[in-house]
Design a protein around this motif. Structure first.
Motif: not given
Ligand SMILES: Cc1cc2nc3c(=O)[nH]c(=O)nc-3n(C[C@H](O)[C@H](O)[C@H](O)COP(=O)(O)O)c2cc1C
Ligand code: SF4
Ligand code: SF4
Ligand code: FES
Length: 618
Positions: A189, A198, A218, A342-343, A346
């Protein structure tokens, strides 16, 4: 049909495989958003009609199947005829009778519908032979081209839900966490946090019930890889979530998906319903003690709602605004309970790791970044689309080999990676292997995998302005430095593009960038200065040209460009005068023409119209 135990799942898998192993032909019609937008639905209907009318449905073709996005959406609608794998692009309903007559009945190839390699000019019959696909390693997107995303049976017949069964049958939650940790999987993500750690933190957190969340917001401009995964293979994400929930000790999951992704919403909601029907979600899954269910929550489409604490607030029905961390969601998330977010990508990696093992997975990629990564390759590039490659693949391989280089023989200037939170990699750094750590060193970020290719006609100050505008609109306004700081930065950058800034303004811009980065609460504000900082890092001379020479070297910033005609190159053909919407160009036939600066609105039509390179932009 509720599968009561693992044996029943295995029996179903075997019988579905037997059913599908017949040698009959079948036609896959891509039914992803891109292909639907270019008419895939009517192509599908034309196949159904044609086969029915000719009575071929039973004798020649076992089925016409809607499938997921193949990633090469610009050339849709795509169809593939199996088992020969004859691949056709930009197919229209009127092509269907000929396809049925020649390719379905006689296995003949219709040349005009094949892919033509833009470099060699050769026609290519199979997707696997097209350089765009040949050089990729498709694990996350691998099933998309042949899987009907609306059919759980199709997923099961390909071994779907075996990873969940394996976990429930043979692994303790601790063993699952250990396997994910050993695989080296890091979050897709953006920040690249180690997934196993995590999960472990959320498992160890006190209190319950615990939740798992799939972040399918997204919001990055140009990114569509999460959408294509959810649309094309929703069960892989649900299976990953169920495995994660088992490991963490959660009994409820939420898929948070933006409402602007209607097909993703439809397909994932359908997948949840089917998984419940088969007892793969719900109480005592496959006869185990593990119970887990998923609901789908639609977001209104705000970029900041992708930030995990804002996402949680949004799911709780509150305004989607971030809050201070810690406490992190793994300790205090949804409804104040431990929550693991999680994204999409992921989660989709998880069944692969469980099925094929952490040892296999950790061999893909670099020491610090394992597995593959899906990138959305867009901008000034011949082949736009979704590209999945092992971590550590060089940017030059992605751009020149998979992407087929830049159109019109233009020179590469830079690549924006990671959306607004990312940064620009200049052309002389394209041989660096792409992974979380090398991107950080270069002042960029993986983000969710947006990759925008820019050629020599791109103004880097203008690009910084574009992202600042986006971020200003998307800031929630909670932090003064984000709310006011981005606006002030945008004002300064605009002043530069209009040729009205001084060097003192540039220093102020840099100072502000540092303040916004250091004093804002969430990742949106922390990374908002990145587009400015990374363009300043690599293209400072371009900022200085705007400020000191009042020139835009790329010829993009309207206030700083003048169009003129070079008399010795002009043949007096009159094409530019005809094309000019303002009547700003005059001249006699076969004599050099001239542009009236008073009338010119700087649309640049004359520049693109002149075949003799006589119109100068500067
Ligand atoms: C402004 C902003 C927008 C975000 N947009 C997304 C998003 O669209 N999809 C996403 O998975 N993570 C996004 N993130 C990161 C998430 O906050 C988060 O870190 C993530 O979902 C964690 O999943 P992961 O550990 O699988 O990456 C964004 C973070 C910020 C600061
Ligand atoms: S940094 Fe910006 S988007 Fe994030 S909480 Fe503060 S004001 Fe809102
Ligand atoms: S199109 Fe080019 S060559 Fe023709 S009149 Fe205009 S400037 Fe001259
Ligand atoms: S939607 Fe068909 S290739 Fe992407």
């Amino acid at each position: 049909m509720v599968l009561k135990n693992i044996g029943e799942l295995e029996t179903l898998q075997r019988s579905l495989r037997n059913e599908h192993s017949e040698k009959k032909k079948w036609v896959a019609v891509c039914a992803g958003t891109g292909c639907l937008a270019s008419g895939a639905e009517s192509v599908f209907a034309a196949f159904e009609k044609e086969l029915k009318e000719r009575g071929l449905k039973k004798t020649h073709v076992s089925m016409v199947k809607p499938t997921g996005c193949r990633g090469f959406c610009e050339r849709g609608p795509h169809i593939v005829i199996y088992p020969e794998e004859i691949s056709y692009q930009k197919v229209m309903p009127q092509d269907v009778p000929e396809i049925v007559e020649k390719s379905v009945k006689k296995s003949e190839v219709i040349e005009r519908l094949l892919y033509t390699d833009p470099v060699t000019g050769e026609k290519v019959v199979r997707d696997t032979e097209i350089p765009f696909y040949k050089l990729q390693t498709r694990l996350i997107l691998g099933m998309n081209p042949t899987l009907d995303p609306s059919s759980i049976q199709d997923y099961i017949s390909r071994g779907g839900y075996s990873a969940l069964a394996k976990v429930l049958n043979k692994m303790s939650p601790e063993m699952v966490i250990e396997e994910i940790k050993r695989s080296g999987l890091r979050g897709r993500g953006g920040a690249g946090f180690p997934t196993g750690i995590k999960w472990e933190t959320t498992r160890r957190a006190r209190g319950g019930p615990k939740y798992v969340v799939c972040n399918a917001d997204e919001g990055d401009p140009g990114a569509f890889m999460n959408r294509s995964t959810l649309e094309g293979n929703p069960h892989s994400v649900l299976e990953g979530m169920a495995i994660g929930a088992y490991a963490i000790g959660a009994s409820e999951g939420i898929v948070y998906v933006r409402n602007e992704y209607p097909l993703a919403v439809k397909n994932v909601e359908n997948a949840v319903r089917q998984a419940r029907e088969y007892g793969l979600l719900g109480k005592n899954i496959l006869g185990s003690n593990f119970s887990f269910d998923v609901s789908v929550v639609r977001g209104a489409g705000a970029f900041v709602c992708g930030e995990e604490t804002a996402l949680i607030a949004s799911v709780e029905g509150k305004k989607g605004v971030p809050r201070q961390r810690p406490p992190y969601p793994s300790e205090e998330g949804l409804w104040g309970r431990p929550t693991n977010i999680n994204n999409v990508e992921t989660w989709a990696n998880v069944p692969l790791i469980i099925n094929r093992g952490a040892d296999w997975y950790s061999k893909l990629g670099t020491p610090g970044s394992k597995g593959t990564k899906v990138f959305a390759l867009v901008g000034k590039i011949n082949n736009t689309g979704l590209v999945e490659v092992p971590m550590g693949t060089t940017l030059s391989k992605i751009i020149y080999e998979i992407g087929g280089g830049l159109p019109g023989g233009k020179k590469l200037k830079g690549v924006q990676i990671g959306g607004p939170s990312g940064g620009i990699i200049p052309a002389d750094k394209v041989n660096v292997p792409i992974d979380y750590d090398s991107l950080k060193e270069l002042g960029a970020m993986m983000g969710s995998g947006g990759m925008v290719v820019m050629d020599e006609d791109t103004c880097m100050v203008d690009i910084a302005k574009y992202f600042l505008k986006f971020l200003l609109e998307e800031s929630c306004g909670k932090c003064t430095t984000c709310r006011e700081g981005i606006e002030r930065m945008l004002e300064l950058v605009t002043k530069i593009t209009e040729g009205e800034a001084t060097e003192a303004d540039l220093s102020l811009l840099e100072e502000l960038a540092g303040i916004v980065r250091d004093t804002t609460m969430c990742g949106l504000g922390n990374t908002a200065p990145n587009p400015v900082l990374s363009t300043l890092r690599y293209f400072r001379e371009e900022y200085l040209a705007h400020i000191k020479e009042k020139k835009c070297p790329a010829g993009v910033c309207k206030a700083l460009i003048r169009f003129s005609i070079e008399p010795d190159k002009c043949t007096g053909c009159g094409a530019c005068a005809k094309a000019c919407p303002q009547g700003a160009i005059s001249g006699e036939k076969k004599k050099p023409h001239a542009i009236s600066l008073e009338k010119c609105i700087k649309c640049g039509i004359c520049y693109t119209t002149c075949k003799f390179g006589a119109v100068r932009r500067g």
